[in-house]
Design an enzyme around this catalytic site. Structure first.
Site: not given
Ligand SMILES: NC(=O)c1ccc[n+]([C@@H]2O[C@H](COP(=O)([O-])OP(=O)(O)OC[C@H]3O[C@@H](n4cnc5c(N)ncnc54)[C@H](OP(=O)(O)O)[C@@H]3O)[C@@H](O)[C@H]2O)c1
Length: 252
Positions: A139, A152
């Site tokens: 991130s 986080y």
């Molecule tokens: N969106 C942002 O602003 C942002 C910025 C920087 C970094 N990120 C990073 O991007 C990545 C994806 O996040 P996102 O923004 O796309 O959010 P998201 O839509 O909430 O996606 C999170 C994903 O992680 C999975 N996950 C969470 N806990 C899990 C577990 N215990 N076991 C297996 N899978 C799990 C969820 O799947 P299930 O719920 O189906 O398990 C979901 O597919 C993360 O690492 C996040 O930290 C996001």
């Protein structure tokens, strides 16, 4: 990394960034396996994008990771890309009389422990492939923390540091180590309102820019996949606006 012809495991592939990149990579001619807890979403993805394979996995369940890794290798012997993307976010208030760290502990297990364990379980297999990639989602907050989400932010700083070390260890092997450091993107990571937040980058725009970076190795410096929107965070310290950005985040 070549953007076609790979066999790619995407954790956190049921929604948000993981799902969008899984679909884009599938459309670019890769075999894609998506993993996550929500079986209804895995079923929906398999139905909507024939060829993508869904596998249920709770990465917080440390005891399940080795068995999962074994199953993936058996079913997909050509697996050559591990994209560790699953992540959760949370906030802690250290000024409260009782500081609740329940979510913080889950965040460490999901964002750090599972990434280390799954990578360790699959790296011996990846090293046997002629060309392979370990990519991990960090991130922009790895570089300037978000004061309301200290754990986080720190999990992502951990991953950045860990990936730098891994890249050196794996130099000279077939494994390329990539860090995907997104800016604030319209997903539901921080709750449903984030997907509509005009301050966040639209998911489609983010996905398209990442795909164009992956397709052009000249755009990847030191293994970091950085879209334009995240560069002010990545280089905040070097460029002298770290304190100002931290202060701005405190009022976000
Ligand atoms: N969106 C942002 O602003 C942002 C910025 C920087 C970094 N990120 C990073 O991007 C990545 C994806 O996040 P996102 O923004 O796309 O959010 P998201 O839509 O909430 O996606 C999170 C994903 O992680 C999975 N996950 C969470 N806990 C899990 C577990 N215990 N076991 C297996 N899978 C799990 C969820 O799947 P299930 O719920 O189906 O398990 C979901 O597919 C993360 O690492 C996040 O930290 C996001």
């Amino acid at each position: 990394m070549e953007v076609t012809g790979n066999t790619i495991l995407v954790t956190g592939g049921t929604s948000g960034i993981g799902r969008a990149l899984a679909v884009a990579l599938h459309q670019a001619g890769n075999t894609v396996i998506v993993a996550g807890r929500r079986q209804n979403l895995l079923d929906e993805i398999e139905a909507k994008y024939p060829g993508i394979v869904g596998m249920q996995l709770d990465v917080e369940d440390s005891s399940a990771l080795q068995g999962f890794a074994n199953e993936v290798q058996e079913r997909f012997p050509n697996l050559n890309v591990l994209f560790n993307n699953a992540g959760i976010a949370g906030m802690e208030d250290y000024t409260a009389d009782t500081v609740d760290v329940t979510r913080a502990k889950q965040t460490i297990a999901t964002n750090i422990t599972s990434v280390v364990e799954l990578s360790a379980a699959l790296l011996p297999h990846l090293r046997k492939q002629p060309k392979s990639t370990l990519m991990v989602t960090t991130s922009g907050l790895a570089f300037v923390p978000f004061p309301k989400g200290p754990v986080y932010s720190a999990t992502k700083a951990f991953l950045h540091n860990w990936l730098d070390a891994l890249r050196m260890q794996l130099r000279g092997t077939s494994v390329e180590v990539l860090e995907l450091a997104p800016p604030y993107v319209q997903t539901e990571l921080g709750g449903p309102q984030q997907a509509q937040d005009p301050r966040a980058m639209p998911l489609d725009a983010y996905t398209n820019e990442v795909m164009s970076i992956l397709a052009d190795p000249g755009k990847i410096e030191k293994g970091e996949v950085l879209v334009e929107n995240v560069k002010h965070l990545r280089w905040a310290e070097r460029d002298g606006h770290y304190e100002k950005t931290l202060e701005m985040f405190a009022n976000f």
